[in-house]
Design an enzyme around this catalytic site. Sequence first.
Site, PDB file in Angstrom:
ATOM      1  N   GLU A   8       0.809  -1.232   0.000  1.00  0.00           N
ATOM      2  CA  GLU A   8       0.000   0.000   0.000  1.00  0.00           C
ATOM      3  C   GLU A   8       0.839   1.278   0.000  1.00  0.00           C
ATOM      4  O   GLU A   8       0.627   2.176   0.822  1.00  0.00           O
ATOM      5  CB  GLU A   8      -0.972  -0.014   1.195  1.00  0.00           C
ATOM      6  CG  GLU A   8      -1.875  -1.233   1.168  1.00  0.00           C
ATOM      7  CD  GLU A   8      -2.777  -1.358   2.392  1.00  0.00           C
ATOM      8  OE1 GLU A   8      -2.749  -0.474   3.261  1.00  0.00           O
ATOM      9  OE2 GLU A   8      -3.493  -2.368   2.474  1.00  0.00           O
ATOM     10  N   GLU A  41      -6.643 -10.438  -1.438  1.00  0.00           N
ATOM     11  CA  GLU A  41      -7.408 -10.232  -0.190  1.00  0.00           C
ATOM     12  C   GLU A  41      -8.893 -10.136  -0.520  1.00  0.00           C
ATOM     13  O   GLU A  41      -9.599  -9.230  -0.059  1.00  0.00           O
ATOM     14  CB  GLU A  41      -6.921  -8.957   0.519  1.00  0.00           C
ATOM     15  CG  GLU A  41      -5.426  -8.955   0.803  1.00  0.00           C
ATOM     16  CD  GLU A  41      -4.945  -7.757   1.612  1.00  0.00           C
ATOM     17  OE1 GLU A  41      -5.770  -7.015   2.170  1.00  0.00           O
ATOM     18  OE2 GLU A  41      -3.716  -7.561   1.664  1.00  0.00           O
TER      19      GLU A  41
HETATM   20  O1  G3I Z   1      -4.326  -8.612  18.690  1.00  0.00           O
HETATM   21  C1  G3I Z   1      -4.970  -7.487  19.307  1.00  0.00           C
HETATM   22  C2  G3I Z   1      -5.614  -7.902  20.586  1.00  0.00           C
HETATM   23  O2  G3I Z   1      -4.601  -8.298  21.495  1.00  0.00           O
HETATM   24  C3  G3I Z   1      -6.423  -6.725  21.135  1.00  0.00           C
HETATM   25  O3  G3I Z   1      -7.110  -7.125  22.290  1.00  0.00           O
HETATM   26  C4  G3I Z   1      -7.436  -6.250  20.104  1.00  0.00           C
HETATM   27  C5  G3I Z   1      -8.221  -5.040  20.567  1.00  0.00           C
HETATM   28  O4  G3I Z   1      -8.563  -4.195  19.513  1.00  0.00           O
HETATM   29  O5  G3I Z   1      -6.739  -5.894  18.937  1.00  0.00           O
HETATM   30  C6  G3I Z   1      -6.025  -6.980  18.369  1.00  0.00           C
HETATM   31  O6  G3I Z   1      -5.369  -6.528  17.216  1.00  0.00           O
HETATM   32  C7  G3I Z   1      -6.199  -6.279  16.097  1.00  0.00           C
HETATM   33  C8  G3I Z   1      -5.714  -7.169  14.965  1.00  0.00           C
HETATM   34  O7  G3I Z   1      -6.402  -6.863  13.773  1.00  0.00           O
HETATM   35  C9  G3I Z   1      -5.893  -8.660  15.268  1.00  0.00           C
HETATM   36  O8  G3I Z   1      -7.235  -8.960  15.392  1.00  0.00           O
HETATM   37  C10 G3I Z   1      -6.034  -4.823  15.711  1.00  0.00           C
HETATM   38  O9  G3I Z   1      -6.623  -3.999  16.696  1.00  0.00           O
HETATM   39  C11 G3I Z   1      -6.709  -4.554  14.385  1.00  0.00           C
HETATM   40  O10 G3I Z   1      -6.403  -3.232  13.952  1.00  0.00           O
HETATM   41  C12 G3I Z   1      -6.169  -5.531  13.349  1.00  0.00           C
HETATM   42  O11 G3I Z   1      -6.877  -5.298  12.143  1.00  0.00           O
HETATM   43  C13 G3I Z   1      -6.264  -5.855  10.993  1.00  0.00           C
HETATM   44  C14 G3I Z   1      -5.977  -4.756   9.982  1.00  0.00           C
HETATM   45  O12 G3I Z   1      -5.438  -5.314   8.801  1.00  0.00           O
HETATM   46  C15 G3I Z   1      -4.998  -3.723  10.532  1.00  0.00           C
HETATM   47  O13 G3I Z   1      -4.692  -2.783   9.607  1.00  0.00           O
HETATM   48  C16 G3I Z   1      -7.208  -6.871  10.377  1.00  0.00           C
HETATM   49  O14 G3I Z   1      -7.355  -7.985  11.266  1.00  0.00           O
HETATM   50  C17 G3I Z   1      -6.658  -7.359   9.042  1.00  0.00           C
HETATM   51  O15 G3I Z   1      -7.628  -8.139   8.386  1.00  0.00           O
HETATM   52  C18 G3I Z   1      -6.347  -6.154   8.155  1.00  0.00           C
HETATM   53  O16 G3I Z   1      -5.791  -6.639   6.957  1.00  0.00           O
HETATM   54  C19 G3I Z   1      -5.438  -5.643   5.989  1.00  0.00           C
HETATM   55  C20 G3I Z   1      -4.240  -6.180   5.222  1.00  0.00           C
HETATM   56  O17 G3I Z   1      -3.191  -6.498   6.108  1.00  0.00           O
HETATM   57  C21 G3I Z   1      -3.756  -5.150   4.186  1.00  0.00           C
HETATM   58  N1  G3I Z   1      -4.844  -4.759   3.312  1.00  0.00           N
HETATM   59  C22 G3I Z   1      -6.057  -4.307   3.985  1.00  0.00           C
HETATM   60  C23 G3I Z   1      -6.554  -5.361   4.972  1.00  0.00           C
HETATM   61  C24 G3I Z   1      -7.867  -4.952   5.601  1.00  0.00           C
HETATM   62  O18 G3I Z   1      -7.722  -3.804   6.381  1.00  0.00           O
END
Ligand code: G3I
Length: 366
Positions: free
Chosen positions: A158, A263
């Site tokens: 990105e 994705e």
């Molecule tokens: O692991 C922590 C956990 O310990 C905590 O309690 C919880 C509370 O919010 O957060 C958890 O982390 C989260 C993580 O996902 C795992 O579930 C983060 O807050 C959350 O921001 C994170 O979101 C991920 C996101 O990328 C971050 O930018 C999504 O799962 C994931 O699907 C998403 O994937 C991205 C690709 O990498 C790049 N392209 C876009 C795509 C969708 O946004």
Amino acid sequence: MQLPRIVACVVLGLRVCDAGVSSPAPTLKSAFAHAFRVGAALNPTQFFEENARAVQLITNQFNSISPENVLKWESVHPFPDQYNFVPSDHYVDFGRKYHMFIVGHNLVWHSQTPGWVFKSIFNFPVTREALLQRMHDHIMTVVGRYKGKIGGWDVVNEALNEDGTLRQTAWMQIIGPDYLVKAYQWAHEADPKAQLYYNDFSMENPPKRAGGVALIKMLQAHGIHIAAVGMQGHYRMDWPSTNDVNDTINAFAALGVKVMITELDVYNQNPADPHSLSLPETAQQALAARYADLFKVFLHHQKTLTRITFWGVSDGDSWLNSDLPNFPLLFDRQYQPKPAYEAVMALGRASKAPPPPVRYKSDRNF
Ligand code: G3I
């Protein structure tokens, strides 16, 4: 006691041939085996094998896996002198155990990168040289650990704005545009056989697509071999048009690189009741039609596309559930196939591998 054949077949996932001989029921990976790999992004409950039903579905249906979060910088390298390889080792072990193509996601991104990466003592910004050193060490350590195991890496993720210009990320502001070149050079140095990808979303929109084309050309001009461009494929019911998907695949294919949909999901809430955990039949059919339209384009480009990866396995796993329930994938919250799965499978079963080129004895290279 012998079960009636039809019950045994449903339970065991077998199909009965006319002759009464059982053969494995077709799945995504078999229906599209002649065209491209079909993958899914996994979360820790899946690759730690905590949910047997999910593991069975994943190993039956998919032949490629991506790590939804565990190889991002903040997960794998949370502090300057501390790497956490426990989840990512399990992820890679899972892929090897089930003979899957294993993707690395990702090495250099502006998001999910800890603040310390860009800071020096007293919170001053880090210097260009120090940031290059940190990027180098991170790439050499992470890619090096999985050398020969992870087949391809989203090296930079990105990097583009919607207008096609380079995002003013901390990488860009502190190092400058050559951060891209360095990242790919070091990834190649760490594992010369790994495929290197550029991965981004919304490149179906012409300005960003043009920026993607320029970015790949710039990397190629520096002697970098980009194996494939990842079009993320976070789609909606009405965006992008299949024409724009088609044109984007063509634009990258013209540069001599392969393309992957990395994705894939289709944003899809219950229109009548956005809090509901089920989807009405009309919405199921509309999603099925949308997926069928997309897979027709993908099959048309099967010589260019090497992989279609869904961003999650079942609807319940999807990142799109952060506010309200979403239904973007092919399997429902009980891991059951949805009408969209049947629509995609019908296309896979109907499509054929292109016939091998006809050769005649008079052909020079026969
Ligand atoms: O692991 C922590 C956990 O310990 C905590 O309690 C919880 C509370 O919010 O957060 C958890 O982390 C989260 C993580 O996902 C795992 O579930 C983060 O807050 C959350 O921001 C994170 O979101 C991920 C996101 O990328 C971050 O930018 C999504 O799962 C994931 O699907 C998403 O994937 C991205 C690709 O990498 C790049 N392209 C876009 C795509 C969708 O946004």
